[in-house]
Design a protein around this motif. Structure first.
Motif, PDB file in Angstrom:
ATOM      1  N   ALA A 221     -25.339  63.592  -6.818  1.00 51.80           N
ATOM      2  CA  ALA A 221     -24.630  64.890  -6.559  1.00 51.80           C
ATOM      3  C   ALA A 221     -23.746  64.894  -5.030  1.00 51.80           C
ATOM      4  N   HIS A 222     -24.636  64.024  -4.211  1.00 55.38           N
ATOM      5  CA  HIS A 222     -24.105  63.747  -2.708  1.00 55.38           C
ATOM      6  C   HIS A 222     -23.327  62.762  -2.766  1.00 55.38           C
ATOM      7  N   ILE A 223     -23.000  61.741  -3.914  1.00 53.85           N
ATOM      8  CA  ILE A 223     -22.374  60.491  -3.788  1.00 53.85           C
ATOM      9  C   ILE A 223     -21.163  60.589  -4.557  1.00 53.85           C
ATOM     10  N   TRP A 224     -21.125  61.411  -5.923  1.00 54.61           N
ATOM     11  CA  TRP A 224     -20.222  61.484  -6.721  1.00 54.61           C
ATOM     12  C   TRP A 224     -19.803  62.849  -7.323  1.00 54.61           C
ATOM     13  N   SER A 225     -18.755  63.194  -7.652  1.00 54.21           N
ATOM     14  CA  SER A 225     -18.492  64.487  -8.314  1.00 54.21           C
ATOM     15  C   SER A 225     -18.804  64.539  -9.791  1.00 54.21           C
ATOM     16  N   GLY A 226     -19.216  65.518 -10.189  1.00 54.84           N
ATOM     17  CA  GLY A 226     -19.080  66.037 -11.731  1.00 54.84           C
ATOM     18  C   GLY A 226     -20.404  65.330 -12.247  1.00 54.84           C
ATOM     19  N   GLU A 227     -21.056  66.033 -13.341  1.00 55.03           N
ATOM     20  CA  GLU A 227     -22.227  65.704 -14.037  1.00 55.03           C
ATOM     21  C   GLU A 227     -21.593  64.635 -15.037  1.00 55.03           C
ATOM     22  N   VAL A 228     -22.842  63.723 -15.161  1.00 54.98           N
ATOM     23  CA  VAL A 228     -22.501  62.625 -16.278  1.00 54.98           C
ATOM     24  C   VAL A 228     -23.875  62.344 -16.938  1.00 54.98           C
ATOM     25  N   THR A 229     -23.626  61.850 -18.047  1.00 53.25           N
ATOM     26  CA  THR A 229     -24.836  61.363 -18.706  1.00 53.25           C
ATOM     27  C   THR A 229     -24.658  60.042 -19.372  1.00 53.25           C
ATOM     28  N   GLY A 230     -25.906  59.434 -20.079  1.00 55.77           N
ATOM     29  CA  GLY A 230     -25.798  58.110 -20.738  1.00 55.77           C
ATOM     30  C   GLY A 230     -25.357  57.175 -19.784  1.00 55.77           C
ATOM     31  N   SER A 231     -24.838  56.076 -20.130  1.00 57.07           N
ATOM     32  CA  SER A 231     -24.495  54.866 -19.337  1.00 57.07           C
ATOM     33  C   SER A 231     -24.040  55.023 -18.157  1.00 57.07           C
ATOM     34  N   THR A 232     -23.074  56.067 -17.919  1.00 55.18           N
ATOM     35  CA  THR A 232     -22.716  56.479 -16.761  1.00 55.18           C
ATOM     36  C   THR A 232     -23.691  56.958 -15.726  1.00 55.18           C
TER      37      THR A 232
END
Length: 302
Positions: A221-232
């Motif tokens: 959360a401090h490096i990228w925006s948005g919640e992601v799941t799985g392979s990402t």
């Protein structure tokens, strides 16, 4: 100011240093910036038409490093001409204190921002970054009063250079109030944007001599925006591990990967170096003395 500049560190105001304002962005169109965080007795909100990425962070840290070494400022009580224009564009509200000013070649900003070679593309990218920073508005809610300011304002000095006024929160950090020290010497050795972003966050959240145990996935959360799941999500964790290993190679850091997706991080104290290392420490040598900026330097200092 005489002598060659050395871009070893930048002093950044603490709220901006730890808030997720600068993130690694996707290659697609940028979203809008809207981040709010509490800091001390204030709530600070950053808003802008464009999200800010790591190139914008590098440009801002470069400007802060140059500003600390030049020690130029504008007194709002006597500002006329270009000085008044810079202040009007900055739209500062609140106490009428001085603001720090940068007068520099684009090439100097390029070097301080960590670009390894000189090119027209780099300068174009830096100009775009400065424009996005100038379009960013800071709202601060303190003691029941709301203050507004741009992150910075700028006017062209000549074809090769620029004059930039920094907001009062940034100015206060440079000239003796609370601040976070970001090592540009460390940052500019890191090859990837996500490693630079992680280094900036850790520098903002850890004092020299401190240690923390963190869950690697929560650092996303401090490096990228948005919640992601799985392979990402797994790919981001992989990149974070690579970033931690890169930071571990820096003399002032130790990062030990642990089972269960955790990491022990230690920031080694630099007690033999005579400059600030964290909030509320003493100012570094050469920082804190202000000079009212003479606008004759617009053409001669660039």
């Amino acid at each position: 100011m005489t002598g060659e500049m050395r871009f070893e560190f930048a002093l950044q105001e603490p709220a901006l240093a730890i808030a997720p304002v600068f993130l690694v962005l996707r290659k697609t169109a940028r979203g809008k910036l809207d981040v709010t965080r509490s800091f001390g007795e204030s709530a600070v909100r950053w808003r802008g038409p464009d999200a800010l990425g790591i190139p914008e962070q590098s440009a801002l840290l470069a400007l802060l490093s140059i500003a600390g070494q030049q020690s130029f400022s504008i007194d709002p009580n006597s500002a006329l001409g270009d000085k008044a224009k810079l202040l009007n564009q900055l739209s500062c509200e609140g106490p009428q204190s001085d603001v720090a000013v940068v007068i520099a070649h684009w090439r100097k900003i390029e070097i301080a921002a960590g670009y390894s070679s000189h090119s027209g593309k780099n300068i174009t990218n830096i100009k775009s970054a400065v424009k996005r920073l100038a379009e960013t508005t800071i709202w601060e809610y303190r003691d029941g009063i709301e203050y507004e300011s741009r992150l910075l304002s700028w006017i062209r000095g000549n074809d090769n250079g620029v004059i930039i006024a920094l907001n009062r929160r940034a100015t206060d950090a440079i000239y003796g109030k609370q601040f976070i020290k970001i090592s540009l010497g460390e940052r500019n050795t890191l090859p990837e944007e996500f490693a630079k972003a992680l280094h900036a966050y850790l520098s903002g959240s850890m004092r020299a001599g401190s240690s923390r145990r963190l869950t690697i996935s929560k650092l996303q959360a401090h490096i990228w925006s948005g919640e992601v799941t799985g392979s990402t999500r797994r790919n981001r964790d992989k990149k974070l591990r690579a970033a931690l290993l890169a930071i571990d190679l820096l003399p002032a850091w130790r990062c030990v990967l642990l089972p269960g997706g955790q990491v022990d991080i230690r920031r080694i104290s630099e007690s033999t170096i005579e400059h600030k290392t964290a909030v509320n420490d003493r100012a570094p040598k050469g920082i804190g003395k202000r000079e009212t900026v003479p606008m004759s330097l617009v053409t001669t200092a660039l």
